[in-house]
Design an enzyme around this catalytic site. Structure first.
Site, PDB file in Angstrom:
ATOM      1  N   ARG A   1      -0.799  27.383  13.933  1.00 38.29           N
ATOM      2  CA  ARG A   1      -0.071  26.122  13.744  1.00 38.29           C
ATOM      3  C   ARG A   1      -0.885  25.105  12.952  1.00 38.29           C
ATOM      4  O   ARG A   1      -1.017  23.946  13.360  1.00 38.29           O
ATOM      5  CB  ARG A   1       0.320  25.535  15.100  1.00 38.29           C
ATOM      6  CG  ARG A   1       1.105  26.510  15.959  1.00 38.29           C
ATOM      7  CD  ARG A   1       1.035  26.139  17.427  1.00 38.29           C
ATOM      8  NE  ARG A   1       1.410  24.753  17.606  1.00 38.29           N
ATOM      9  CZ  ARG A   1       2.649  24.338  17.862  1.00 38.29           C
ATOM     10  NH1 ARG A   1       3.612  25.204  17.977  1.00 38.29           N
ATOM     11  NH2 ARG A   1       2.910  23.061  18.006  1.00 38.29           N
TER      12      ARG A   1
ATOM     13  N   ASP B   1      -8.511  -9.840   3.530  1.00 43.71           N
ATOM     14  CA  ASP B   1      -7.115 -10.056   3.139  1.00 43.71           C
ATOM     15  C   ASP B   1      -6.635  -9.160   1.997  1.00 43.71           C
ATOM     16  O   ASP B   1      -5.602  -9.423   1.413  1.00 43.71           O
ATOM     17  CB  ASP B   1      -6.788 -11.535   2.904  1.00 43.71           C
ATOM     18  CG  ASP B   1      -7.784 -12.187   1.980  1.00 43.71           C
ATOM     19  OD1 ASP B   1      -8.617 -11.452   1.432  1.00 43.71           O
ATOM     20  OD2 ASP B   1      -7.733 -13.404   1.817  1.00 43.71           O
TER      21      ASP B   1
ATOM     22  N   GLY C   1      -5.091  21.083  19.228  1.00 42.09           N
ATOM     23  CA  GLY C   1      -4.724  22.496  19.080  1.00 42.09           C
ATOM     24  C   GLY C   1      -5.813  23.202  18.284  1.00 42.09           C
ATOM     25  O   GLY C   1      -6.999  23.049  18.564  1.00 42.09           O
TER      26      GLY C   1
ATOM     27  N   ARG D   1      -5.436 -17.292   1.935  1.00 41.58           N
ATOM     28  CA  ARG D   1      -5.192 -18.534   1.194  1.00 41.58           C
ATOM     29  C   ARG D   1      -4.318 -18.287  -0.031  1.00 41.58           C
ATOM     30  O   ARG D   1      -3.438 -19.068  -0.343  1.00 41.58           O
ATOM     31  CB  ARG D   1      -6.512 -19.168   0.756  1.00 41.58           C
ATOM     32  CG  ARG D   1      -7.136 -20.029   1.834  1.00 41.58           C
ATOM     33  CD  ARG D   1      -8.291 -20.814   1.263  1.00 41.58           C
ATOM     34  NE  ARG D   1      -9.267 -19.931   0.632  1.00 41.58           N
ATOM     35  CZ  ARG D   1     -10.385 -19.523   1.206  1.00 41.58           C
ATOM     36  NH1 ARG D   1     -10.684 -19.918   2.412  1.00 41.58           N
ATOM     37  NH2 ARG D   1     -11.221 -18.709   0.579  1.00 41.58           N
TER      38      ARG D   1
END
Length: 777
Positions: free
Chosen positions: A733, A174, A573, A218
């Site tokens: 790229r 949590d 790529g 809780r």
């Protein structure tokens, strides 16, 4: 051997070869509630520990095993952590231990450790476990004196074991720990919740139902809040934010408005610890009764319970745990009697070390996570997106903002569009959606999009607006004309490397077309994660999970057969992100990428390395290859080479993962990331519109009005696209510098290669900073 080409050693680097673990013993234990990813952390601690020459011991069943000793404390070997990466829970067991809370229990534990010379502990658990560890360290010298007095150990043993070093890692689903952005297990728990919510939504849709879902937490509403964000829930109740009196009517009104807005279902998410402003618990049944009596809607309650702790860890948790495990061993090697016990964690994308005591005090003083940045951001975003005011209450800005997708589809794009549209409407703008990228733009496929139009988009994969790779350069006049026709005052482009190129082209066209002198922003969204100016892009996490899940299955297919090596080709790529980080999460032996050139000698040594490994008890190998890593050493070539060289030792199979890496419902991380950065981008656009509105029109021609919003280490930053030009390799790229290359040595170490690991990037000890909740901006 396996040379790391990127590692040109300079004097400034703090080399990790200098940190030796020889003569040290490290004990690793998991304690408290289990969390997915604990095994990945244990595996990393064991392998990194052995790698630096230390002895590593499993301490089974948490502190209970430390108190009981005997077989509970056993030396770990390299092979003993094989194949545990993909297993949920904790393989070495965890128990809540009453005995360790007593002085007597801790004395027994100290005795067991001294018998084996273990003076370094790595504790993986929640705040309770870490508090216990800290107390143990404070009492250590006293406990040793007592053991000497009782004649259980001699003076020499006390002398040799006089210092106890402790490093903690937070494993708790949590996310209730201060100073850490994410704890191990949180992301996997969100995966479980979102899978359930997505499944429930389809049946709720059929019957026009309202579902009330209870999730764990809780004292901490993190899971409830983030899952509400990730599935577009109608209402969320968490302990940190008790609702005002009269919330019942407010909620019912909201639910009925949503139904009137053609929405066939309602989802209400409740944390198990939810309370009202009089500290009275709010139960799921109370909510169900409310909805039935007030609105008469068909309502069902689902309590998720322990499902959230279960299942296989997500890619994110495996990477997080592996990075933390290695960092924990480094912290133990560097510890001295003057350094405080610390917790290793990630802040943004940066490894950090925090003093254990400060973290624990912050949690126990119950400054609940309201103070933590990520929690506060989630809360503000949720508020922005969930309450639709009546049109009369909205500010009217008279600005028109267009949103479009560019490039290949990536999971999370739709969440970003939904968020942008809703935040834009809240800011008083008119929002326009463009279909099919810049191709649709110049053809005039532009229409207004409303609050209700984007309902339910968060969980949809692909691109609902449609996306194309078309660049604007050839159609500048037509695009300018459409901007005039629709009076577009700002642009939000969501996409990959092309989206960045598009914005550059539009920025450069400002000199010839005044119509492009408007605020423009790119949000990076591509599975390849190859956009300059950002560490992460929307869609990459979903894709990593697809790769890791497939690798798990492929590895499992070999269990029970003879020795087998799989050659797997990934997309991306020229960018090796998916292959490298996927390889780290799936436990690959070797990963071939374009950024790190390799030759036939490397291939040869990799094959030999695998052959050696197969002679131990390990039965299978995993080799990943990025699709463009080398034009001559193709996947087929590597497959044939391994098949030939491995004859008599292992056989080979190859697999090209292909487009399954692009599809699928977006992961919780991508839904959340897309939602948050789109909200941030629209707020930036609003600011820029105000600043550049003069004499009745918008005119923005400065560099800082054409930006890319990216995550860099710890911060989100708007960077002018023109300034990112120098950081970019346009031919391939990819950005010229990529942070994740630093993770590659980690992967090699965990796969038993000798390599050079640059620890100059490892965390430095720093104080815990508390963020005061700002008044909602």
């Amino acid at each position: 051997g396996d040379q790391d080409h990127s590692d040109i050693t300079t004097d400034t680097r703090k080399l990790f070869e200098d940190l030796s673990g020889a003569g040290k013993s490290i004990g690793v234990l998991t304690s408290g509630g289990d969390a997915q990813g604990m095994n990945a952390a244990v595996r990393a601690v064991v392998r990194m520990g052995i790698y630096v020459g230390a002895k590593v011991y499993f301490i089974h069943e948490g502190y209970q095993g430390m108190v009981d000793g005997g077989d509970n404390i056993e030396e770990a070997s390299w092979e003993s952590v094989s194949s545990m990466l993909q297993v949920g829970g904790t393989v070495i067991g965890s128990a809540r231990c009453k005995e360790f809370r007593s002085h007597e229990g801790r004395l027994k534990a100290a005795h067991q450790l001294v018998l084996r010379g273990i003076t370094n502990l790595c504790v993986i658990g929640g705040d309770g476990s870490l508090t216990g560890a800290n107390l143990f360290r404070e009492e250590w010298s006293g406990l040793l004196e007592e053991l000497v007095r009782q004649g259980l150990i001699d003076e020499e043993a006390a002398q040799n074991n006089s210092e106890l070093h402790i490093v903690g890692m937070v494993g708790s689903i949590d996310n209730d720990f201060c100073g850490t952005d994410m704890t191990i297990g949180t992301d996997s728990a969100l995966h479980r919740i979102i899978e359930v919510v997505d499944a429930i939504m389809t049946t709720a849709q059929s019957h026009q139902r309202t579902f009330v879902l209870e999730v764990m937490g809780r004292h901490c509403g993190y899971l409830a809040l983030v899952s509400a964000l990730a599935c577009g829930a109608d209402w969320v109740l968490i302990p940190e934010m008790p609702p005002e009196d009269g919330w019942e009517e407010h909620m019912c009104q909201k639910l009925s408005e949503n139904r009137a807005d053609k929405k066939r279902l309602n989802i209400i998410i409740v944390a198990e610890g939810a309370i009202d402003c009089h500290n009275k618990p709010i139960t799921t049944n109370h909510i169900k009764e409310l909805v039935v009596s007030c609105l008469g809607f068909d309502t069902r309650v689902t309590i998720l319970g322990h499902v959230q702790r279960g299942g296989t860890p997500s890619a994110f948790d495996r990477i997080l745990a592996s990075r933390m495990g290695v960092e924990a061993v480094l912290a133990l090697l560097e510890a001295s009697d003057s350094t405080p016990a610390c917790v290793v964690s990630l802040c943004g994308n940066q490894a950090v070390r925090l003093p254990l005591m400060e973290c624990v005090q912050m949690v126990s003083a119950y400054v609940s996570l309201i103070f933590c940045r990520s929690f506060e951001n989630n809360l503000n975003t949720y508020k922005l997106l969930s309450y639709h005011k009546a049109d009369s209450e909205l500010p009217n800005s008279s600005f028109n903002v267009a949103v479009l997708n560019v490039g290949a589809p990536a999971a999370g794009m739709n969440a970003a569009v939904r968020s942008a549209v809703r935040v834009g409407i809240k800011e008083g703008h008119k929002m326009f959606a463009v279909n099919d990228g810049f191709e649709g733009f110049y053809k005039g496929q532009i229409k207004e999009i409303t609050w209700g139009d984007v309902a339910g988009w968060t969980g949809q994969g692909g691109s609902i607006l449609g996306t194309k790779r078309t660049l604007p350069a050839k159609h500048l006049d037509k695009i300018a004309e459409q901007i005039r026709i629709h009076n577009i005052n700002a642009l939000l482009v969501i996409g990959g490397f092309e989206a960045f190129e598009c914005l550059l082209q539009l920025y450069e066209a400002r000199t010839s077309h005044e119509d492009f002198c408007i605020p423009m922003c790119v949000l990076p969204a591509t599975i390849s994660n190859n956009v300059p100016g950002t560490d992460l892009s929307i869609g990459a996490d979903t894709s990593l999970n697809a790769i890791v899940e497939t690798c798990d299955r492929i590895k499992q297919s070999a269990s029970g057969t003879k020795r087998r090596v799989f050659i797997i080709e990934t997309m991306g790529g020229y960018c090796g992100y998916l292959a490298s980080v996927g390889g780290l999460a799936a436990g690959a032996d070797t990963v071939y990428i374009y950024e790190e050139p390799f030759d036939i000698r490397d291939l040869q040594s990799n094959v030999e390395h695998l052959t050696e490994k197969m002679k131990t008890g390990i039965q299978r190998g995993l080799v990943l290859r990025n699709e463009n890593s080398n034009e001559n050493f193709t996947t087929d070539f590597i497959y044939q080479l391994y098949s030939e060289e491995g004859k008599g030792v292992f056989d080979c199979r190859k697999n090209v993962l292909g487009h399954m890496q692009q599809g699928g419902a977006p992961s919780p991380f991508d839904r959340n990331f897309g939602t948050k950065i789109a909200a941030k981008a629209i707020q930036w656009i609003s600011r820029k519109l105000k600043e550049s509105y003069k004499n009745g029109k918008v005119f923005a021609n400065t560099e800082d009005t054409a930006c890319l919003l990216g995550m860099r280490r710890r911060t989100m930053a708007f960077q002018p696209v023109v300034q990112l030009k120098d950081e970019t390799d346009f031919a391939h790229r990819i950005p010229k510098e990529q942070w994740w290359l630093k993770l590659r040595p980690l992967m090699k170490i965990l796969a038993k290669y000798k390599t050079s690991y640059d620890v100059s990037d490892s965390g430095q000890l720093e104080p815990v900073t508390r963020v005061r909740p700002k008044k909602a901006d």
